[in-house]
Write a protein that holds these residues in place. Structure first.
Motif, mmCIF file in Angstrom:
data_model
loop_
_atom_site.group_PDB
_atom_site.id
_atom_site.type_symbol
_atom_site.label_atom_id
_atom_site.label_comp_id
_atom_site.label_asym_id
_atom_site.label_seq_id
_atom_site.Cartn_x
_atom_site.Cartn_y
_atom_site.Cartn_z
ATOM 1 N N THR A 180 22.235 -92.978 -38.376
ATOM 2 C CA THR A 180 21.022 -92.481 -39.031
ATOM 3 C C THR A 180 21.176 -90.970 -39.594
ATOM 4 N N VAL A 181 20.963 -90.808 -40.964
ATOM 5 C CA VAL A 181 21.040 -89.791 -41.771
ATOM 6 C C VAL A 181 20.486 -88.613 -41.315
ATOM 7 N N LEU A 182 21.383 -87.413 -40.959
ATOM 8 C CA LEU A 182 21.083 -86.157 -40.795
ATOM 9 C C LEU A 182 20.361 -85.653 -42.052
ATOM 10 N N SER A 183 19.124 -85.429 -42.015
ATOM 11 C CA SER A 183 18.356 -84.980 -43.329
ATOM 12 C C SER A 183 17.559 -83.788 -43.021
ATOM 13 N N THR A 184 17.666 -82.872 -44.164
ATOM 14 C CA THR A 184 16.870 -81.505 -43.853
ATOM 15 C C THR A 184 15.795 -81.562 -44.989
ATOM 16 N N GLU A 185 14.987 -82.505 -45.261
ATOM 17 C CA GLU A 185 13.854 -82.711 -46.209
ATOM 18 C C GLU A 185 12.821 -81.925 -45.710
ATOM 19 N N ARG A 186 12.381 -80.999 -46.597
ATOM 20 C CA ARG A 186 10.935 -80.510 -46.107
ATOM 21 C C ARG A 186 10.034 -80.762 -47.349
ATOM 22 N N GLN A 187 8.838 -80.816 -46.842
ATOM 23 C CA GLN A 187 7.511 -80.740 -47.755
ATOM 24 C C GLN A 187 7.576 -79.574 -48.717
ATOM 25 N N ILE A 188 7.483 -79.961 -49.896
ATOM 26 C CA ILE A 188 7.171 -79.103 -50.805
ATOM 27 C C ILE A 188 5.564 -78.936 -51.425
ATOM 28 N N SER A 189 5.161 -77.979 -51.948
ATOM 29 C CA SER A 189 3.776 -77.798 -52.236
ATOM 30 C C SER A 189 3.702 -77.166 -53.861
ATOM 31 N N ASP A 190 2.986 -77.673 -54.596
ATOM 32 C CA ASP A 190 2.668 -76.970 -56.067
ATOM 33 C C ASP A 190 1.904 -75.783 -55.616
ATOM 34 N N SER A 191 1.824 -75.053 -56.764
ATOM 35 C CA SER A 191 1.066 -73.810 -56.550
ATOM 36 C C SER A 191 -0.322 -73.915 -56.205
ATOM 37 N N SER A 192 -1.224 -74.994 -56.316
ATOM 38 C CA SER A 192 -2.280 -75.267 -55.827
ATOM 39 C C SER A 192 -2.578 -75.378 -54.102
ATOM 40 N N GLY A 193 -1.252 -75.421 -53.574
ATOM 41 C CA GLY A 193 -1.150 -75.716 -52.178
ATOM 42 C C GLY A 193 -0.997 -77.091 -51.592
ATOM 43 N N GLU A 194 -1.467 -78.014 -52.790
ATOM 44 C CA GLU A 194 -1.261 -79.453 -52.572
ATOM 45 C C GLU A 194 0.165 -80.100 -51.969
ATOM 46 N N GLY A 195 0.259 -81.080 -51.268
ATOM 47 C CA GLY A 195 1.716 -81.602 -51.466
ATOM 48 C C GLY A 195 2.136 -82.027 -52.650
ATOM 49 N N ALA A 196 3.440 -81.859 -52.799
ATOM 50 C CA ALA A 196 4.186 -82.494 -54.250
ATOM 51 C C ALA A 196 5.458 -83.063 -53.793
ATOM 52 N N GLY A 197 5.679 -83.699 -52.461
ATOM 53 C CA GLY A 197 6.830 -84.468 -52.225
ATOM 54 C C GLY A 197 7.665 -83.556 -51.398
ATOM 55 N N GLU A 198 9.116 -84.095 -51.140
ATOM 56 C CA GLU A 198 9.789 -83.560 -50.212
ATOM 57 C C GLU A 198 11.322 -83.089 -51.042
ATOM 58 N N THR A 199 11.889 -82.137 -50.483
ATOM 59 C CA THR A 199 13.211 -81.405 -51.158
ATOM 60 C C THR A 199 14.277 -81.541 -49.771
ATOM 61 N N THR A 200 15.403 -81.659 -50.177
ATOM 62 C CA THR A 200 16.566 -80.884 -49.395
ATOM 63 C C THR A 200 16.761 -79.477 -49.426
ATOM 64 N N VAL A 201 16.705 -79.068 -48.319
ATOM 65 C CA VAL A 201 16.743 -77.629 -48.262
ATOM 66 C C VAL A 201 18.170 -77.296 -47.765
ATOM 67 N N ALA A 202 19.006 -77.901 -47.023
ATOM 68 C CA ALA A 202 19.991 -77.546 -46.773
ATOM 69 C C ALA A 202 21.311 -78.552 -46.946
ATOM 70 N N MET A 203 21.163 -79.894 -46.374
ATOM 71 C CA MET A 203 22.086 -81.042 -46.679
ATOM 72 C C MET A 203 21.621 -82.218 -46.109
ATOM 73 N N ASP A 204 22.158 -83.057 -46.446
ATOM 74 C CA ASP A 204 21.938 -84.465 -45.668
ATOM 75 C C ASP A 204 23.474 -85.118 -45.378
ATOM 76 N N PHE A 205 23.503 -85.744 -44.312
ATOM 77 C CA PHE A 205 24.833 -86.273 -43.905
ATOM 78 C C PHE A 205 24.707 -87.572 -43.205
#
Length: 175
Positions: A27-52
């Motif tokens: 099972t991949v250790l993932s540090t993906e977190r929700q990102i939002s655009d300037s309106s505060g709406e969801g805009a996907g996820e991004t890795t903030v530290a690492m995946d393993f």
């Protein structure tokens, strides 16, 4: 058993997490977190530290895959994750021309961190699409001696082909 640390890097949204998930036997250790655009709406996820993730290549070789964040604001992790790596894969989304400058910068960064073998993988490119591969090579100003491999980051066999390409370069560098 030989364990090999490999870094999977590339610009934001190139497919690094998907690449690791496609082949990892754990099972991949993932540090993906929700990102939002300037309106505060969801805009996907991004890795903030690492995946393993991890993949066993043979009875003698295991690859430990460390995925980096793609955004430069998390670049402090790039140096940490590159410590002890024996090679790296730079993944670029062939459809995202705006990310090519980031890809060039990341190649320079990782080459300055360590003189290890690497390959570039062009995500979303079929194995027969030589025109797109040439365009990517030219756009990121990749030297001819560096392999540029087509990949579909969602497909296990495609990802394995890229990792084997890197592993052969690592083994060649050891001889």
């Amino acid at each position: 058993m030989q364990s090999v640390k490999v870094v999977i890097t590339g610009p934001f949204n190139a497919g690094k997490t998907t690449f690791i998930k496609a082949v990892s036997e754990i099972t991949v250790l993932s540090t993906e977190r929700q990102i939002s655009d300037s309106s505060g709406e969801g805009a996907g996820e991004t890795t903030v530290a690492m995946d393993f993730g991890r993949i066993t290549i043979s009875d003698d070789v295991v690859l430990y895959l460390f995925g980096t964040p793609g955004q430069e604001r998390f670049s402090f992790m790039w140096e940490t994750l590159s410590e002890g790596m024996l090679g790296f894969v730079l993944l670029v989304d062939a459809d995202d021309r705006e990310s090519y400058e980031d890809a060039k910068s990341m190649i320079t960064f990782f080459r300055n961190m360590s003189d290890v073998p690497f390959v570039v993988a062009a995500n979303k490119v079929s194995a027969t699409d030589m025109k797109t591969l040439r365009a990517v090579r030219n756009a990121i100003e990749l030297d001819d001696e560096i392999p540029l491999l087509p990949v579909d980051a969602r497909e296990k066999e495609s990802v394995k082909a890229v990792l084997l390409g890197l592993l052969y370069r690592i083994l060649d560098s050891m001889n």
